[in-house]
Design an enzyme around this catalytic site. Sequence first.
Site, short mmCIF file in Angstrom:
data_model
loop_
_atom_site.label_atom_id
_atom_site.label_comp_id
_atom_site.label_asym_id
_atom_site.label_seq_id
_atom_site.Cartn_x
_atom_site.Cartn_y
_atom_site.Cartn_z
N GLY A 261 69.99 -42.45 62.64
CA GLY A 261 70.11 -43.24 63.86
C GLY A 261 70.62 -44.64 63.57
CB THR B 16 69.39 -39.86 69.84
OG1 THR B 16 68.28 -40.07 68.96
CG2 THR B 16 68.90 -39.31 71.17
N GLY B 17 70.67 -39.12 66.74
CA GLY B 17 71.28 -39.68 65.53
C GLY B 17 72.67 -39.11 65.33
CE1 TYR C 30 61.05 -45.43 72.21
CE2 TYR C 30 60.77 -47.45 73.47
CZ TYR C 30 61.15 -46.81 72.31
OH TYR C 30 61.62 -47.54 71.24
NE ARG D 64 68.27 -49.21 73.45
CZ ARG D 64 67.23 -49.81 74.02
NH1 ARG D 64 67.38 -50.97 74.60
NH2 ARG D 64 66.06 -49.25 74.01
N1 UDP Z 1 71.39 -53.29 82.05
C1 UDP Z 1 72.43 -53.70 82.87
N2 UDP Z 1 73.57 -52.95 82.90
C2 UDP Z 1 73.76 -51.84 82.12
C3 UDP Z 1 72.71 -51.45 81.26
C4 UDP Z 1 71.52 -52.20 81.26
O1 UDP Z 1 72.32 -54.70 83.59
O2 UDP Z 1 74.84 -51.21 82.20
C5 UDP Z 1 70.16 -54.10 82.05
C6 UDP Z 1 68.86 -53.30 82.17
O3 UDP Z 1 68.55 -53.07 83.54
C7 UDP Z 1 67.87 -54.22 81.49
C8 UDP Z 1 68.71 -54.91 80.42
O4 UDP Z 1 70.07 -54.74 80.79
O5 UDP Z 1 67.38 -55.18 82.38
C9 UDP Z 1 68.50 -54.33 79.03
O6 UDP Z 1 68.63 -52.95 79.13
P1 UDP Z 1 68.57 -51.98 77.87
O7 UDP Z 1 68.63 -50.59 78.39
O8 UDP Z 1 69.61 -52.40 76.89
O9 UDP Z 1 67.18 -52.28 77.15
P2 UDP Z 1 65.67 -52.44 77.67
O10 UDP Z 1 65.62 -52.46 79.18
O11 UDP Z 1 64.95 -51.30 77.09
O12 UDP Z 1 65.31 -53.76 77.11
#
Ligand code: UDP
Length: 326
Positions: free
Chosen positions: A11, A36-37, A146, A187
Amino acid sequence: MKRVLITGGAGFLGSHLCDRFIKEGYHVIAMDNLITGDIRNIEHLFPLPNFEFYHHDVSKFIHVSGDLDYILHFASPASPIDYLKIPIQTLKVGSLGIHNCLGLARVKNARVLIASTSEVYGDPAVHPQNEDYWGNVNPVGPRGVYDEAKRFQEAITMAYHTYHGLETRIVRIFNTYGPRMRLNDGRVLPAFIGQALRGEDLTVFGDGSQTRSFCYVDDLVEGIYRLLLSDYAYPVNIGNPGEITIREFGEEIIKLTGTKQKLIVKPLPTDDPKQRKPDITRAKEILGWEPKVSRAEGLRITYDYFRSLPDEELYKAAYHREFVKK
Ligand code: UDP
């Protein structure tokens, strides 16, 4: 030669750990079921005599022959899009998977380090988050599979420590980025950079006022390496306290990539934490660790990595995102 087993070794984080332990002169066994890796993250290590790859699901009984000094449990889906797609595997790897690792550690008399997460704090009511905060998690929301698996993982690890006297370490990882992130993991960073490279608008979820604090992968690996070699069994936050709103982050990516596209608003996912920033006092005091790589520098390296990927990867990622949304 010390021997280390790294689950999730193919990963994003696991493969960087493999590189680090190889560099430090260890014999490294990477284990991954490749859900996922990606084997390409470690294929450069295959020619080395002190590197082995086991294509195995850590949620099933693990057999490793020979001695083991350390076990690092990094196998797990790690993005909201993955939890939605494979919720049961996410729960199993954080429960059955760690149970197998701990059992193996007892047999081998090995020290175990587990990858926990800032998600144990949920949508935090305390800011910044320190290790003594117990969190605000919705167990039945989309992130519950998770968050609760990781909380269980911490609990069972502490139980093996107190009941069996096993040597254990717990790292709570905050948002981390760098080369080898999956373009299609949903992400925010690969999403924004992927969109910029494809000439699409950048999708900000909600009004973009939610915050995150992004740590470059090399800094994280250094913190994990120090924690493993320390004698501290309680959780330690490793992350970069440089906090930024997602809207500002989008603007930084627009500047970095020079794209002509703009930010567009999409609905905020359920239970999306409003703010997140690590309190790293404990890491500073116990490990003498703090992040060194600025966001500007880390983003530049990461952008260069994504730019070097073939076009088909970029478009496959876009298709995957659409598919998962349905
Ligand atoms: N996010 C966004 N647009 C995207 C993907 C994610 O605005 O296309 C936002 C998401 O709603 C969150 C933040 O970016 O508030 C970080 O999201 P990520 O999935 O990277 O990590 P996590 O929420 O687990 O910190």
